[in-house]
Enzyme design. Sequence first.
Site, short mmCIF file in Angstrom:
data_model
loop_
_atom_site.label_atom_id
_atom_site.label_comp_id
_atom_site.label_asym_id
_atom_site.label_seq_id
_atom_site.Cartn_x
_atom_site.Cartn_y
_atom_site.Cartn_z
CG PHE A 1 92.19 113.32 37.94
CD1 PHE A 1 92.59 114.05 39.04
CD2 PHE A 1 90.92 112.77 37.94
CE1 PHE A 1 91.75 114.24 40.13
CE2 PHE A 1 90.07 112.94 39.03
CZ PHE A 1 90.48 113.69 40.12
CG HIS B 1 97.80 109.11 36.04
ND1 HIS B 1 96.65 109.86 35.97
CD2 HIS B 1 98.83 109.98 35.89
CE1 HIS B 1 96.97 111.12 35.75
NE2 HIS B 1 98.29 111.22 35.70
CG HIS B 2 92.71 110.17 40.18
ND1 HIS B 2 91.59 110.53 39.48
CD2 HIS B 2 92.29 109.81 41.41
CE1 HIS B 2 90.55 110.43 40.26
NE2 HIS B 2 90.94 110.00 41.44
CB CYS B 3 93.55 109.27 34.18
SG CYS B 3 94.88 108.32 33.45
#
Lengths: 469, 469
Positions: A11, A137-139
């Site tokens: 990601f 953030h998706h991470c």
Amino acid sequence: MEQLPGADAAFLAIETPEAPGHVGGLTLLDPTTSPDFSFDKLVATISERIHLAPRLTQTLREVPLGLDRPYLVDDPDFDVRNHIRRIGVSSPGGLRELAELASYLHARPLHRDRPLWELWFIEGVSDGRCALFMKSHHCLMDGTAGAGMGELICDLEPEPPAAFATAADEERDGQRNYSSLEIGLRAAVHLAQGPRKTLGFGAKLLRQTAGMLFNSSTEGAPPLPTSIPATSFNRDVGPRRAFAAASVALDDVKTVKNHYEVTVNDVVLAITGTAIRNYLLARNELPEESLVSIIAVSKRAEGDGALGNQVTTVPCVWASDEPDPVERLKKIHHNAAVSKEVCANYDAELLSGMGEAFPPVLTNLFMRNFAPSLAPAMTPGNVLVSNVRGTPVPLYVAGARIETMYPLSILMPSQGLNITVVSYMGKVDVGFIADPDLVEDIWELAEAVPRALAELVEAVEKELQAPRA
Amino acid sequence: MEQLPGADAAFLAIETPEAPGHVGGLTLLDPTTSPDFSFDKLVATISERIHLAPRLTQTLREVPLGLDRPYLVDDPDFDVRNHIRRIGVSSPGGLRELAELASYLHARPLHRDRPLWELWFIEGVSDGRCALFMKSHHCLMDGTAGAGMGELICDLEPEPPAAFATAADEERDGQRNYSSLEIGLRAAVHLAQGPRKTLGFGAKLLRQTAGMLFNSSTEGAPPLPTSIPATSFNRDVGPRRAFAAASVALDDVKTVKNHYEVTVNDVVLAITGTAIRNYLLARNELPEESLVSIIAVSKRAEGDGALGNQVTTVPCVWASDEPDPVERLKKIHHNAAVSKEVCANYDAELLSGMGEAFPPVLTNLFMRNFAPSLAPAMTPGNVLVSNVRGTPVPLYVAGARIETMYPLSILMPSQGLNITVVSYMGKVDVGFIADPDLVEDIWELAEAVPRALAELVEAVEKELQAPRA
């Protein structure tokens, strides 16, 4: 210090200035449930609990030249006040103005030298309400590594037990187990997980590159990715974002669902599909063949609580070539069932695999240089429609009741429009996010949704009044 | 279609995510001077005049791989509404909250696929005022190619003649001459040019790389760039920005100036230098040798109206090693005079030369990879102090009187703090912009400025009361 797992690293690696890898949430709050609700109380609440979500206090240590997945390290300068910010919405502070503000905030990438989240406290909302815009953030949102921001700040009651933070912390530090309260929170707060689920589309995109072909002989089965009809919003995505939203009554959705014996998701697909069909018709741009939606439904929403965050995304023929709204709904119901059957075996964690297999620098080079041109061929549909089941009971943030939460998802290359739908407390809230260069009037889409549902409700009433055959 | 001149191209090429190449301006307005002042009137005013500033409707066409200077082309999708946005400031809407909002807006780079400017209309300002935040890329601000945003929207009266736009346009189209009214506006609005002038520092930086050495034998002359003392704010600059401001009475500045027979600029250097000296003293970080300021003063402000936008920047020993405030002022006066003499011959347009000489890709690679480590050796001082003379008469935007305008400049590598000073309508407004990772409390600096001036005024009063020797 921990190395990012493959999916989370992917990601980060696929992120470009035009397609930042963070998700957002616009939350409307009713502060009258908490007499002392304020910005300071919000900051205090988060400060108290931030230790429960270690990733929110960690920053990336990227490997030189992007040759390996990044590590997460504690940010020595972490200060929660660097991440929680105040801003105002322009007058009169209604949904349109909030959506405009959320669009600006969502379009801006997170810089990688600090923990990858921001929370904006929005003043000036009409009717004495206030709002939050969450961005992470998706991470950061790995289900096993720690709670996300949404889970961290949402409560099931205005005044949660004061011992919450400390007790949960002690258990966690010792065993990396969650307290039962925390488990309850994590299970309840599907809202905050919505954006993550829509992101499963990343996996889907890569699945297509692996050359899987759909079974195109069954009626209603999705076409090959190379046969998805072209639209003006399936083009290169730029850096701007526009957001619009509408709400309908869950009872109305259920009236239609029960009468035609379809699912809530089928109704959601029908009313959003009608909005897009009308939008394209008005511009003389509706393709002859049906558009294809990509459905992202949480497995958990279907009753399997043990599967955690696993994501299913399947393409579904949207029946946009069918002029009659009721027939369209019925076809969608049939096509969605076919799609699920045809695609039943497609559930590999390919994005994770890609994150493990390739160094970030290669993934990023690929996304920056080739994804926009290859994407139309790789993409299994026109628009991702993510339907997230929220809770029927109210949730609270620092004592203020959440009235609505619209997730703002990521636009993938050649996916200039994304729809997220959340059912919460008797409402179905529908959010559209788009590149305003590809979708000229996103409010036209949002406003068409209640009309599309009213049309179906009317059809039900007509059939009920008509003498049975 | 026009190719960007060298200097403007250089401002684009040196841009990095940590050091975006745009300048900003925070303008406080009193809307009571115009009964119909509104967001819509602002949009209408700018729409009417935008044709006077062609670069504001042009977008960049970058040369593949950055091998040549970019071209400017008309943006076929130009819509002024994409560039003018509404937002609110958090309560209570005072200078602190406005500065916080301006910091967020200033930190965000402009994306290059549209004309490189934004104008934010800020609601919620205390005392019934409102505010604007203007942001434009430095490459737009060429003095010969068109007016900048500030010149475009500022008037000398609340209701300028209605024929303004058309008349000026006709003359321009025919002869590329300016109407006399436009010439008047351009001459009057020094305010808006302030940020550009501070940027002349870019030229200075490159001048240093050309290996020029200062005459270090004269007393008070600036040291070699390699001998500038180190401070905590002369380090790698990150992507965040913090802004703070203070205002003092021009009469007080003049009292000090006249009594000690120095210049307004000397007093400005003395009071900002005292703020920085106290800040470093409080942290036990004041270097033994004096700090060095970089003075950027418009030549026009010195009476030479014909020189256009030419910039002079000279390093000046700040006398921060002198504990007595009056002695410090006197030393600064002496040192500034020496610096101007020593550096009198340094006025080549080196940034322009670099823009012509090197392809953007090389300039950008250099800035991204080497500037942060080389900058301390190349930089001729610790802090750029730009003193811009505004007008004594009020200016108006869409009918609303400008009360204050603080320019927000660019931070160069290893220059984590920048000071801009504008004199306007009897006030001297001092703005500090910094990387908040390098300057922990920027308001401490701003608030020290009025105290530093009061100290000098008190010294004057004391000397006047004392029997003459």
